[in-house]
Scaffold this active site. Structure first.
Site, PDB file in Angstrom:
ATOM      1  N   ASP A   1     -10.958   2.696   4.276  1.00 23.42           N
ATOM      2  CA  ASP A   1     -11.644   2.081   3.855  1.00 23.42           C
ATOM      3  C   ASP A   1     -13.341   1.208   4.198  1.00 23.42           C
ATOM      4  O   ASP A   1     -13.431   0.136   3.485  1.00 23.42           O
ATOM      5  CB  ASP A   1     -11.053   0.359   4.956  1.00 23.42           C
ATOM      6  CG  ASP A   1      -9.595  -0.319   4.910  1.00 23.42           C
ATOM      7  OD1 ASP A   1      -9.452  -0.647   3.674  1.00 23.42           O
ATOM      8  OD2 ASP A   1      -9.487  -1.227   5.716  1.00 23.42           O
TER       9      ASP A   1
ATOM     10  N   LYS B   1       0.504  -1.147  -0.088  1.00 20.42           N
ATOM     11  CA  LYS B   1       0.201   0.295   0.294  1.00 20.42           C
ATOM     12  C   LYS B   1       0.932   1.447  -0.203  1.00 20.42           C
ATOM     13  O   LYS B   1       0.386   2.089  -0.862  1.00 20.42           O
ATOM     14  CB  LYS B   1      -0.978  -0.287   0.952  1.00 20.42           C
ATOM     15  CG  LYS B   1      -2.143  -0.682   0.215  1.00 20.42           C
ATOM     16  CD  LYS B   1      -3.120  -1.339   2.978  1.00 20.42           C
ATOM     17  CE  LYS B   1      -3.767  -1.864   2.106  1.00 20.42           C
ATOM     18  NZ  LYS B   1      -4.610  -3.003   3.283  1.00 20.42           N
TER      19      LYS B   1
ATOM     20  N   GLN C   1      -4.727  -1.484   9.697  1.00 19.85           N
ATOM     21  CA  GLN C   1      -4.217  -3.100   9.156  1.00 19.85           C
ATOM     22  C   GLN C   1      -5.721  -3.993   9.907  1.00 19.85           C
ATOM     23  O   GLN C   1      -5.054  -4.103  11.087  1.00 19.85           O
ATOM     24  CB  GLN C   1      -3.223  -3.541   8.816  1.00 19.85           C
ATOM     25  CG  GLN C   1      -3.056  -4.306   7.926  1.00 19.85           C
ATOM     26  CD  GLN C   1      -3.398  -4.945   7.023  1.00 19.85           C
ATOM     27  OE1 GLN C   1      -3.377  -3.937   6.026  1.00 19.85           O
ATOM     28  NE2 GLN C   1      -3.877  -5.415   6.240  1.00 19.85           N
TER      29      GLN C   1
END
Ligand code: NDP
Length: 285
Positions: A123, A56, A100
């Site tokens: 997200d 990422k 994460q």
């Protein structure tokens, strides 16, 4: 492999084109004094999570998005993580925040995801953003389902009125993918581990999205000829990663199919970048 009929939905190429556009948008924002910024929290030392975070970070660099990575020990308390997320919420240089997953057992994922400011939730897992999908008013949309819909749209086939079947009902893929298709006027069926006669349900699909996490579970006999098949699955087997769809046989029946790797994976990352650039553009207004 004998006669392949399906056209390939090349997620890698599609993602590359999106990244090129995002680079331009990020540069235009920077002219206005706003450099899109992403803050990524990695708690613990799970090697797969560390690899995702590294990828990422590289992806952000490639389009001119600033990214900072906070690597934190597995012993970090929930309150400490909440405070760090709150600091990122208040930081004007940060437009996107990503924690994460998975988190260590002593940290409640829901509490953390709800701490992220909804407008920085790139997200799309915050209840406010998930709720927006249910209301038919999507705000920040989760990266994988957002990418899946772009892949379907890239075929030029209209979603409206089509029979869509989604295999999998997770919060991060199956449910939001189904809501996005409903929003685009498909008639949607959601299947899961208790669905009876999965093959019959799948064969009804003009658009079949599979996100079950079961290697090659969808064979050619479960696919309607000419269907659009999007394979979200990523399953580690001896020879590397394979999808939930048996690519070899299904590509002889489907009209369109996405490969694994090179399908949904690169699109998920491209959508994370897009959500971050969009969040920065909103902040710039
Ligand atoms: P989850 O494990 O959270 O959900 C799996 C879903 O599939 C569940 O709803 C489950 O049903 C259903 N399911 C499992 N087995 C069957 C079966 N035999 N028949 C019908 N339904 C079944 O997984 P995720 O949604 O997080 O991920 C799904 C897959 O997609 C994984 O392989 C994951 O690695 C991959 N993935 C890939 C991404 C990418 O960027 N390429 C991003 C995210 C995920 P039930 O609810 O009844 O248990």
């Amino acid at each position: 492999m004998s006669g392949v009929v399906a056209q390939i939905i090349d997620g890698k190429a599609l993602a590359q084109a999106i990244r090129t556009e995002l680079r331009e948008q990020a540069a235009a924002l920077q002219v206005k004094g706003v450099r899109p910024g992403l803050s990524v929290f990695l708690v613990g030392d799970d090697p797969a999570s560390a690899l995702y975070v590294r990828n990422k970070h590289k992806a952000c660099e490639s389009v001119g998005v600033f990214s900072e990575e906070q690597r934190l020990p597995a012993t970090l308390s929930q309150d400490e993580l909440i405070n760090l997320v709150k600091a990122a919420n208040a930081n004007p240089k940060i437009h996107g925040i990503l924690v994460q997953l998975p988190l260590p057992d002593h940290i409640d994922k829901r509490v953390i995801l709800e701490t992220i400011a909804a407008e920085k939730d790139v997200d799309g897992f915050h209840p406010y953003n998930m709720g927006g999908l249910l209301e038919g008013n999507p705000r920040v949309v989760a990266c994988t389902p957002k990418g899946v819909v772009k892949m379907i749209e890239s075929t030029g086939i209209s979603i409206e009125g089509k029979r869509a079947v989604v295999v999998g009902r997770s919060q991060i893929v199956g449910k939001p993918a189904a809501m996005l298709l409903l929003e685009r006027h498909a008639t949607v069926t959601i299947c899961h581990s208790r669905t009876q006669d999965l093959g019959s349900r799948c064969r009804e699909a003009d658009i079949l999205i599979v996100a079950a996490g079961k290697a090659r579970m969808i064979g050619a006999d479960m696919v309607k000829p000419g269907a659009v098949v999007i394979d979200v699955g990523m399953n580690l087997v001896d020879k590397g990663f394979v999808g939930d769809v048996d690519f070899e046989s299904v590509s002889e029946v489907a009209g369109w199919i996405s490969p694994v790797p090179g399908g949904v994976g690169p699109m998920t990352i491209a959508m994370l970048l897009e959500n971050t650039v969009e969040a920065a553009a909103r902040a710039a207004k």
